[in-house]
Design a protein around this motif. Sequence first.
Motif, mmCIF file in Angstrom:
data_model
loop_
_atom_site.group_PDB
_atom_site.id
_atom_site.type_symbol
_atom_site.label_atom_id
_atom_site.label_comp_id
_atom_site.label_asym_id
_atom_site.label_seq_id
_atom_site.Cartn_x
_atom_site.Cartn_y
_atom_site.Cartn_z
ATOM 1 N N PHE A 191 0.839 -1.182 0.000
ATOM 2 C CA PHE A 191 0.000 0.000 0.000
ATOM 3 C C PHE A 191 0.881 1.241 0.000
ATOM 4 O O PHE A 191 1.675 1.449 0.924
ATOM 5 C CB PHE A 191 -0.914 -0.001 1.228
ATOM 6 C CG PHE A 191 -1.813 -1.198 1.307
ATOM 7 C CD1 PHE A 191 -3.112 -1.152 0.846
ATOM 8 C CD2 PHE A 191 -1.338 -2.402 1.840
ATOM 9 C CE1 PHE A 191 -3.938 -2.272 0.907
ATOM 10 C CE2 PHE A 191 -2.151 -3.523 1.908
ATOM 11 C CZ PHE A 191 -3.455 -3.457 1.433
ATOM 12 N N GLN A 192 0.752 2.055 -1.030
ATOM 13 C CA GLN A 192 1.556 3.266 -1.187
ATOM 14 C C GLN A 192 0.783 4.458 -0.630
ATOM 15 O O GLN A 192 -0.359 4.712 -1.005
ATOM 16 C CB GLN A 192 1.862 3.502 -2.669
ATOM 17 C CG GLN A 192 2.472 4.850 -2.994
ATOM 18 C CD GLN A 192 3.899 4.984 -2.515
ATOM 19 O OE1 GLN A 192 4.761 4.207 -2.927
ATOM 20 N NE2 GLN A 192 4.160 5.966 -1.649
ATOM 21 N N SER A 193 1.413 5.188 0.274
ATOM 22 C CA SER A 193 0.792 6.405 0.802
ATOM 23 C C SER A 193 0.660 7.451 -0.299
ATOM 24 O O SER A 193 1.540 7.601 -1.150
ATOM 25 C CB SER A 193 1.638 6.967 1.950
ATOM 26 O OG SER A 193 1.149 8.235 2.356
ATOM 27 N N ARG A 194 -0.445 8.184 -0.264
ATOM 28 C CA ARG A 194 -0.620 9.299 -1.191
ATOM 29 C C ARG A 194 -0.021 10.589 -0.632
ATOM 30 O O ARG A 194 0.052 11.594 -1.326
ATOM 31 C CB ARG A 194 -2.105 9.514 -1.482
ATOM 32 C CG ARG A 194 -2.761 8.359 -2.233
ATOM 33 C CD ARG A 194 -4.225 8.639 -2.527
ATOM 34 N NE ARG A 194 -5.002 8.800 -1.307
ATOM 35 C CZ ARG A 194 -5.541 7.785 -0.636
ATOM 36 N NH1 ARG A 194 -5.367 6.540 -1.067
ATOM 37 N NH2 ARG A 194 -6.243 8.001 0.455
ATOM 38 N N LYS A 195 0.411 10.544 0.611
ATOM 39 C CA LYS A 195 0.923 11.745 1.276
ATOM 40 C C LYS A 195 2.441 11.837 1.250
ATOM 41 O O LYS A 195 3.005 12.924 1.312
ATOM 42 C CB LYS A 195 0.434 11.784 2.731
ATOM 43 C CG LYS A 195 -1.075 11.876 2.868
ATOM 44 C CD LYS A 195 -1.477 11.938 4.329
ATOM 45 C CE LYS A 195 -2.991 12.088 4.484
ATOM 46 N NZ LYS A 195 -3.393 12.154 5.920
ATOM 47 N N ASP A 196 3.111 10.690 1.200
ATOM 48 C CA ASP A 196 4.570 10.676 1.224
ATOM 49 C C ASP A 196 5.056 9.375 0.583
ATOM 50 O O ASP A 196 4.277 8.660 -0.035
ATOM 51 C CB ASP A 196 5.113 10.833 2.662
ATOM 52 C CG ASP A 196 4.481 9.846 3.633
ATOM 53 O OD1 ASP A 196 4.454 8.639 3.313
ATOM 54 O OD2 ASP A 196 4.010 10.268 4.713
#
Length: 346
Positions: A71-76
């Motif tokens: 799961f890739q963060s959209r924030k960092d």
Amino acid sequence: MAKTNLKGMTVEELQDFIVSLGEPPYRARQIFRWIYKGVTDFEKMTDLPRTLVEKLKELSYIDKIGIYKKFQSRKDATVKYLFLLSDNNIIESVKMEHSYGVSVCVSSQVGCAMGCAFCASTIDGLKRSLNSGEMVDQILVIQEDIKKRISHVVIMGSGEPLLNYDELIKFLNIINSPLAFNISYRRITVSTCGIVPEIRRLADEGLPITLSVSLHAPEDDLRDKLVPVNRRYPILELLDACKYYIIKTNRRITFEYALISDVNDSKECAVKLARLLKGLLCHVNLIPLNPVRERDFMRSKPENIRLFQEILRHYGISVTVRQEMGADIEAACGQLRRSIMNEVKR
């Protein structure tokens, strides 16, 4: 006859295995290098003689965990990995990127037995401890996935590392080895809830790693409720072990303190904590609580976090507020694993 898994062996253990096959000891170093280049097929170890390759294929194997989901963060740049183990258990790791390099937060157990009141990792209890190979694989597989070198490791994922002591020490030796990842001990942090005998044992190892102690309260009555192991190893006994660690290693200890609204974030708690730690070679890492669906705790208000930090600084305590990373992907330990386990079972 069961085959032997070579991943997770130290160079010395691998050497003993190779000698038992009637081969010269130096072959162990060659195989060790290949393993931590990510090679699992003995046929691809091109500097080994055919006779040894055949023996290895017959008597041993090199295990490897697989990425179940990420799961890739959209924030960092934070990425949470869910790894599927050979027994269908799931563990979590988190990759974080900083100005100083790439760090990975590693799990040491499947689940956790410590019962900390605000933590998701411990809700379903402890399933089992990881072997050193499964711990190393979290770094190896992430490094292969991102095509970047891992420079820092924190053993702060699910589990209590010091209750998996022998495998932890093997893991530390492997990732520090120049034949594997060559990660400096000074760039490795081991977290603990406060297992006093093992803190002293770790101090005697002479490894210049950073010890991180999950404190979360400045007095025993409150810590008994938040961190139940305190009933066995109360705060003053824990601090004595921390002082021993500092003396033996000359390393500063980090105290983790999760700030929970109306529980441990008052001015009084800040003053008590400052007085408790005064004069100790330490750093306090204040953590705005990651709320957990199954728990009723809420994070402290920003103004309370700032005041808590100011009070500690006033008393001369080194303190920072942990930068929040990956909140949108439930990067806190244990939050995601539980929601995925039923899917794996199906």
